[in-house]
Scaffold this motif. Structure first.
Motif, mmCIF file in Angstrom:
data_model
loop_
_atom_site.group_PDB
_atom_site.id
_atom_site.type_symbol
_atom_site.label_atom_id
_atom_site.label_comp_id
_atom_site.label_asym_id
_atom_site.label_seq_id
_atom_site.Cartn_x
_atom_site.Cartn_y
_atom_site.Cartn_z
ATOM 1 N N GLU A 1 15.201 -49.603 -10.131
ATOM 2 C CA GLU A 1 16.141 -49.106 -11.354
ATOM 3 C C GLU A 1 15.202 -48.227 -12.368
ATOM 4 O O GLU A 1 14.614 -48.795 -13.204
ATOM 5 C CB GLU A 1 16.598 -50.427 -12.308
ATOM 6 N N PHE A 2 15.299 -46.907 -12.344
ATOM 7 C CA PHE A 2 14.447 -46.167 -12.895
ATOM 8 C C PHE A 2 14.621 -45.588 -14.167
ATOM 9 O O PHE A 2 13.922 -44.905 -14.781
ATOM 10 C CB PHE A 2 14.029 -45.020 -11.727
ATOM 11 N N THR A 3 15.733 -45.702 -14.753
ATOM 12 C CA THR A 3 16.218 -45.246 -16.111
ATOM 13 C C THR A 3 17.450 -46.242 -16.225
ATOM 14 O O THR A 3 18.300 -46.322 -15.612
ATOM 15 C CB THR A 3 16.671 -43.745 -16.066
ATOM 16 N N ASN A 4 17.271 -46.618 -17.624
ATOM 17 C CA ASN A 4 18.386 -47.245 -18.205
ATOM 18 C C ASN A 4 19.206 -46.307 -19.389
ATOM 19 O O ASN A 4 19.857 -47.014 -20.295
ATOM 20 C CB ASN A 4 18.080 -48.738 -18.737
ATOM 21 N N VAL B 1 16.241 -47.907 -2.851
ATOM 22 C CA VAL B 1 17.347 -47.369 -3.780
ATOM 23 C C VAL B 1 17.199 -46.872 -5.181
ATOM 24 O O VAL B 1 16.417 -47.868 -5.799
ATOM 25 C CB VAL B 1 18.480 -48.593 -3.835
ATOM 26 N N LEU B 2 17.188 -45.911 -5.439
ATOM 27 C CA LEU B 2 17.031 -45.437 -6.853
ATOM 28 C C LEU B 2 18.367 -45.331 -7.805
ATOM 29 O O LEU B 2 19.255 -44.504 -7.641
ATOM 30 C CB LEU B 2 16.646 -44.010 -6.797
ATOM 31 N N LEU C 1 20.694 -43.158 -3.371
ATOM 32 C CA LEU C 1 20.840 -42.706 -4.816
ATOM 33 C C LEU C 1 21.975 -43.560 -5.311
ATOM 34 O O LEU C 1 22.989 -43.494 -4.770
ATOM 35 C CB LEU C 1 20.975 -41.111 -4.931
ATOM 36 N N SER C 2 21.895 -43.864 -6.564
ATOM 37 C CA SER C 2 22.977 -44.493 -7.251
ATOM 38 C C SER C 2 22.873 -43.724 -8.695
ATOM 39 O O SER C 2 22.412 -44.660 -9.682
ATOM 40 C CB SER C 2 23.042 -45.894 -7.075
ATOM 41 N N ASP D 1 19.299 -39.862 1.689
ATOM 42 C CA ASP D 1 20.295 -40.384 2.970
ATOM 43 C C ASP D 1 21.699 -40.885 2.406
ATOM 44 O O ASP D 1 22.605 -40.479 3.238
ATOM 45 C CB ASP D 1 19.515 -41.250 3.758
ATOM 46 N N ARG D 2 21.718 -41.608 1.558
ATOM 47 C CA ARG D 2 22.706 -42.397 1.205
ATOM 48 C C ARG D 2 23.023 -42.240 -0.301
ATOM 49 O O ARG D 2 22.002 -41.808 -1.146
ATOM 50 C CB ARG D 2 22.612 -43.637 1.544
ATOM 51 N N TYR D 3 24.227 -42.444 -0.759
ATOM 52 C CA TYR D 3 24.518 -42.648 -2.247
ATOM 53 C C TYR D 3 25.915 -43.607 -2.525
ATOM 54 O O TYR D 3 26.648 -43.794 -1.680
ATOM 55 C CB TYR D 3 25.498 -41.325 -2.459
ATOM 56 N N LEU D 4 25.393 -44.281 -3.294
ATOM 57 C CA LEU D 4 26.285 -45.201 -3.821
ATOM 58 C C LEU D 4 26.899 -45.017 -5.128
ATOM 59 O O LEU D 4 26.581 -44.804 -6.111
ATOM 60 C CB LEU D 4 25.307 -46.972 -3.963
ATOM 61 N N LEU D 5 28.231 -44.843 -5.038
ATOM 62 C CA LEU D 5 28.994 -44.513 -6.191
ATOM 63 C C LEU D 5 30.348 -45.488 -6.310
ATOM 64 O O LEU D 5 31.085 -44.971 -5.491
ATOM 65 C CB LEU D 5 29.434 -42.994 -6.436
ATOM 66 N N ARG D 6 30.240 -46.592 -7.011
ATOM 67 C CA ARG D 6 31.306 -47.542 -6.805
ATOM 68 C C ARG D 6 32.628 -46.696 -7.588
ATOM 69 O O ARG D 6 32.531 -45.964 -8.569
ATOM 70 C CB ARG D 6 31.182 -48.540 -7.590
ATOM 71 N N HIS D 7 34.074 -46.726 -6.867
ATOM 72 C CA HIS D 7 35.061 -46.117 -7.433
ATOM 73 C C HIS D 7 35.496 -46.905 -8.656
ATOM 74 O O HIS D 7 36.261 -46.237 -9.520
ATOM 75 C CB HIS D 7 36.060 -45.769 -6.446
#
Ligand code: SAH
Length: 346
Positions: free
Chosen positions: A57-60, A104-105, A136-137, A155-161
């Motif tokens: 979790e690289f930035t809040n 996972v960033l 990435l997320s 490679d991958r991207y998480l973006l909850r709808h």
């Protein structure tokens, strides 16, 4: 109900109203039936392997003001932090030694992290750990930005709808955030070639079974590689501080439905699920989930990524306690898989 369960597990497409009937049909017995089928399906596809991801979790910092989220811009009680490349790389090093092959960033939408800065971090991780995947997320960005990050090696991207219903979406987000842009982003990500994850919170304020049916219908159409769902949990400094949390039972029920609908989907038993029940993640796996994402952030910042109250980051949520996770998985006849754990679709 049995007819619906049969259709679902034999890969038939369901209508919105059939999804609604399926959700309305929740009983402990039906939940058990679905979990049994979903757990079998998981074993068929992934055997007893559970994929692990090291979550950094690289930035809040966040420019958005989502009503449910504890790191929303207007929350003045968050002690904000950003990790530098020099902070992130040692996390990967530690994670690699532990056996993680996906990093996972995740972060708020933080303009400080320009495409150039992110590309530098991603390409350095990929250079140092060529056998690892980077997920990435980091929310909504332009097509051009997603393409640059992909070219740098993501490679991958998480973006909850978050919800597939427009009205519901506007009740969870301020005006400047729209469902149509969220969906556009998901489509862009897919067209670029990312393994893409969407998803939603279970029990978010104003959610109805009808809206959940729309979420399932959306998943059925969009066919993501990954789906992240977890219970909504209120955070004390948000407009939703006094709302009730989503339940364990409903989250497990939906996990089972999603596993049966999308047999090869990568489906995490999330931290939020582990937060509302001490055995939440094990129960998630037994309901069809196949991924766990322990926290690999530097220990000094773990308490600061406060999406919701009491968010876990110790015990088997902590990446360094993989041994504990292994023991827990053993009790449910599963094991940690060491490898990238890509979607079987690619
Ligand atoms: N900024 C990124 C990452 C968001 S945090 C993005 O926009 O995608 C990841 C997820 O945590 C969110 O998509 C949301 O579904 C979930 N989340 C946020 N607040 C929550 C809460 N109060 N309870 C449960 N889940 C929450």
């Amino acid at each position: 109900m049995d007819k619906l369960i049969n259709w679902l597990s034999s890969g038939e497409m369901l209508t919105k109203s059939e999804f609604k009937d399926l959700i309305d049909g929740y009983t402990p017995e039906n939940a058990e039936k679905l979990a049994f089928l979903a757990n079998n399906k998981r074993q068929q596809i992934f055997s007893n392997n559970i994929y692990i991801r090291g979550l950094i979790e690289f930035t809040n910092y966040c420019k958005n003001n989502c009503y449910y989220c504890g790191i929303r811009r207007d929350n003045k009680n968050v002690s904000r932090y950003r990790l530098t490349k020099e902070d992130i790389l040692p996390c990967c090093d530690k994670g690699y030694k532990l056996g993680f092959r996906t990093f996972v960033l995740q972060g708020g939408e933080d303009n400080f992290f320009t495409d150039d800065k992110l590309c530098e971090i991603i390409s350095e991780i990929k250079n140092l750990y060529p056998d690892c995947a980077v997920t990435l997320s980091i929310g909504e960005r332009t097509l051009e930005s997603y393409q640059k990050l992909f070219n740098a090696g993501a490679d991958r991207y998480l973006l909850r709808h978050e919800t597939a219903n427009d009205k519901h979406y506007s009740s969870l987000h301020p005006r400047e955030l729209t469902l149509s842009n969220r969906i556009k982003c998901l489509e862009n990500l897919k067209s670029i070639g990312y393994q893409v994850g969407c998803g939603f919170m279970v029990g978010s304020p104003n959610q109805t079974n009808e809206f959940l049916a729309e979420d399932l219908y959306f998943l059925q159409q969009f066919r993501p590689h990954m789906v992240g769902i977890g219970p909504f949990i209120p955070q004390k400094d948000t407009p939703f501080a006094n709302q009730t949390a989503g339940t364990l039972e409903k989250t497990l029920y939906l996990l089972s439905i999603i596993r049966l609908m999308l047999p090869d989907v990568l489906l995490p038993a999330t931290t939020a699920l582990g937060t509302i029940h001490p055995k939440g993640r094990e129960m998630g796996i037994l309901s069809g989930a196949n991924v766990i994402m322990p926290n690999l952030s530097p220990e000094i910042v773990r308490g600061k990524y406060t999406l919701y109250d009491n968010k876990l980051y110790t015990g088997d949520e902590a990446a360094e306690n993989l041994k504990l996770l292994r023991e827990k998985l053993k009790t449910i006849n599963c094991k940690v898989y060491i490898g990238r754990g890509d979607s079987p679709k690619i």
